[in-house]
Design a protein around this motif. Sequence first.
Motif, PDB file in Angstrom:
ATOM      1  N   TYR A  11      99.135  62.574  54.958  1.00 38.04           N
ATOM      2  CA  TYR A  11      99.399  63.772  55.733  1.00 38.04           C
ATOM      3  C   TYR A  11      99.030  63.398  57.173  1.00 38.04           C
ATOM      4  CZ  TYR A  11      99.592  66.039  51.181  1.00 38.04           C
ATOM      5  OH  TYR A  11      99.923  66.367  49.901  1.00 38.04           O
ATOM      6  N   ILE A  14      95.208  62.650  57.224  1.00 40.02           N
ATOM      7  CA  ILE A  14      94.522  62.333  55.973  1.00 40.02           C
ATOM      8  C   ILE A  14      95.395  61.446  55.106  1.00 40.02           C
ATOM      9  CG2 ILE A  14      93.795  63.384  53.763  1.00 40.02           C
ATOM     10  CD1 ILE A  14      92.954  65.832  55.455  1.00 40.02           C
ATOM     11  N   ALA A  16      95.820  60.929  51.443  1.00 36.24           N
ATOM     12  CA  ALA A  16      95.378  61.572  50.195  1.00 36.24           C
ATOM     13  C   ALA A  16      95.468  60.613  49.013  1.00 36.24           C
ATOM     14  CB  ALA A  16      96.213  62.817  49.926  1.00 36.24           C
ATOM     15  N   ALA A  35      86.376  63.831  41.975  1.00 36.57           N
ATOM     16  CA  ALA A  35      85.799  64.988  42.649  1.00 36.57           C
ATOM     17  C   ALA A  35      86.886  65.776  43.372  1.00 36.57           C
ATOM     18  CB  ALA A  35      84.739  64.522  43.652  1.00 36.57           C
ATOM     19  N   SER A  36      86.565  66.979  43.723  1.00 40.79           N
ATOM     20  CA  SER A  36      87.464  67.812  44.512  1.00 40.79           C
ATOM     21  C   SER A  36      87.801  67.090  45.821  1.00 40.79           C
ATOM     22  CB  SER A  36      86.761  69.141  44.776  1.00 40.79           C
ATOM     23  OG  SER A  36      87.549  69.931  45.597  1.00 40.79           O
ATOM     24  N   GLY A  37      89.074  67.060  46.169  1.00 42.45           N
ATOM     25  CA  GLY A  37      89.496  66.408  47.412  1.00 42.45           C
ATOM     26  C   GLY A  37      89.792  64.923  47.263  1.00 42.45           C
ATOM     27  N   ALA A  38      89.621  64.383  46.048  1.00 45.05           N
ATOM     28  CA  ALA A  38      89.814  62.939  45.833  1.00 45.05           C
ATOM     29  C   ALA A  38      91.275  62.519  45.940  1.00 45.05           C
ATOM     30  CB  ALA A  38      89.261  62.530  44.467  1.00 45.05           C
ATOM     31  N   GLY A  39      92.188  63.475  45.708  1.00 46.26           N
ATOM     32  CA  GLY A  39      93.620  63.148  45.800  1.00 46.26           C
ATOM     33  C   GLY A  39      94.361  63.298  44.479  1.00 46.26           C
ATOM     34  N   LYS A  40      93.728  63.963  43.505  1.00 53.10           N
ATOM     35  CA  LYS A  40      94.308  64.073  42.162  1.00 53.10           C
ATOM     36  C   LYS A  40      95.571  64.931  42.128  1.00 53.10           C
ATOM     37  CE  LYS A  40      90.591  66.039  40.417  1.00 53.10           C
ATOM     38  NZ  LYS A  40      89.865  66.238  41.691  1.00 53.10           N
ATOM     39  N   SER A  41      95.501  66.113  42.732  1.00 56.84           N
ATOM     40  CA  SER A  41      96.671  67.012  42.692  1.00 56.84           C
ATOM     41  C   SER A  41      97.851  66.398  43.425  1.00 56.84           C
ATOM     42  CB  SER A  41      96.356  68.362  43.327  1.00 56.84           C
ATOM     43  OG  SER A  41      95.435  69.056  42.534  1.00 56.84           O
ATOM     44  N   THR A  42      97.558  65.769  44.543  1.00 59.93           N
ATOM     45  CA  THR A  42      98.620  65.099  45.294  1.00 59.93           C
ATOM     46  C   THR A  42      99.324  64.083  44.403  1.00 59.93           C
ATOM     47  OG1 THR A  42      97.342  65.368  47.324  1.00 59.93           O
ATOM     48  CG2 THR A  42      99.064  63.681  47.347  1.00 59.93           C
TER      49      THR A  42
HETATM   50  P1  ADP Z   1      92.106  66.976  44.507  1.00 57.49           P
HETATM   51  O1  ADP Z   1      93.243  67.426  43.653  1.00 57.49           O
HETATM   52  O2  ADP Z   1      91.469  65.715  43.982  1.00 57.49           O
HETATM   53  O3  ADP Z   1      91.116  68.048  44.785  1.00 57.49           O
HETATM   54  P2  ADP Z   1      94.094  66.928  46.619  1.00 57.49           P
HETATM   55  O4  ADP Z   1      95.146  65.975  46.172  1.00 57.49           O
HETATM   56  O5  ADP Z   1      94.357  68.365  46.461  1.00 57.49           O
HETATM   57  O6  ADP Z   1      92.716  66.525  45.917  1.00 57.49           O
HETATM   58  O7  ADP Z   1      93.774  66.665  48.139  1.00 57.49           O
HETATM   59  C1  ADP Z   1      93.477  65.369  48.653  1.00 57.49           C
HETATM   60  C2  ADP Z   1      93.323  65.454  50.166  1.00 57.49           C
HETATM   61  O8  ADP Z   1      94.581  65.702  50.743  1.00 57.49           O
HETATM   62  C3  ADP Z   1      92.409  66.563  50.617  1.00 57.49           C
HETATM   63  O9  ADP Z   1      91.653  66.093  51.714  1.00 57.49           O
HETATM   64  C4  ADP Z   1      93.353  67.643  51.047  1.00 57.49           C
HETATM   65  O10 ADP Z   1      92.803  68.461  52.020  1.00 57.49           O
HETATM   66  C5  ADP Z   1      94.531  66.855  51.548  1.00 57.49           C
HETATM   67  N1  ADP Z   1      95.793  67.597  51.415  1.00 57.49           N
HETATM   68  C6  ADP Z   1      96.360  67.994  50.257  1.00 57.49           C
HETATM   69  N2  ADP Z   1      97.529  68.629  50.498  1.00 57.49           N
HETATM   70  C7  ADP Z   1      97.697  68.615  51.852  1.00 57.49           C
HETATM   71  C8  ADP Z   1      98.710  69.108  52.741  1.00 57.49           C
HETATM   72  N3  ADP Z   1      99.800  69.712  52.272  1.00 57.49           N
HETATM   73  N4  ADP Z   1      98.534  68.917  54.043  1.00 57.49           N
HETATM   74  C9  ADP Z   1      97.458  68.273  54.528  1.00 57.49           C
HETATM   75  N5  ADP Z   1      96.473  67.780  53.759  1.00 57.49           N
HETATM   76  C10 ADP Z   1      96.578  67.948  52.432  1.00 57.49           C
END
Ligand code: ADP
Length: 223
Positions: A11, A14, A16, A35-42
Amino acid sequence: MIEVKNLYKKYNFITANNDISFKIDDGEFVVILGASGAGKSTLLNILGGIEVATSGSVLIDGEDITKYNNKKLTMYRRNIVGFVFQFYNLIPNLTALENVKLAYDLVEGGIEPVKALSLVGLEKRENNFPYELSGGEQQRVSIARAISKNPKILLCDEPTGALDYNTGKQVLKLLEKICSETKTTVILITHNQEIAKIADKIIEISDSKVKSININEKKLSVD
Ligand code: ADP
Ligand code: ADP
């Protein structure tokens, strides 16, 4: 077979997903732990074709979905993957059955909505709206919706994150059963190490990178 190779998602400020690589066999139950913010959902969203990678490849049976045009990606999302989200994402003004039917109608050769609901134990709740159902029931509707497409890969984003312990257990048990009985590949993301114990393979993500990949020799069934 899923093969992720040198995957990056950036992004603006960042990164991710930072050089992620791993393989997943058909029918495996995989937990992506971190952990939260690790990049799993992405990562899960890229696997599901709902986010676009910055670079790298995602091979599904040898085909790189990152090279797909919009039309092919839509077909991939419809036919190959099913999604289960933390907060169910059901359509509030449709009944359980109608929610499932919406997904089923998009595909060929899916599982009939009535049958999909009975597979998750909700045959008596077909005509109820989401607000009339408990969290666990809503999540089971969302699982029925996903499996009614008969997907090859089931992607689950913290599916028990909004549920109490015992209800979460039932949902995990159901996902375990779907994986073992239908040979669907299940990929589940969580921050909970206890949940990772039920996986065949654990991919740990830390600070946007793969920290470890382990075959879980001591796999536990949900009791
Ligand atoms: P997790 O699922 O492990 O909690 P995410 O994949 O949601 O992690 O997020 C990983 C990082 O990418 C975080 O720092 C988050 O803030 C950032 N991020 C996720 N989606 C976006 C987006 N659409 N724009 C900017 N940053 C993003
Ligand atoms: P929290 O961190 O707030 O506890 P989680 O996202 O970790 O939330 O989700 C907890 C859920 O995980 C609960 O619904 C619980 O049922 C489930 N759970 C946790 N550990 C196990 C386990 N060993 N076996 C089965 N289910 C588990």
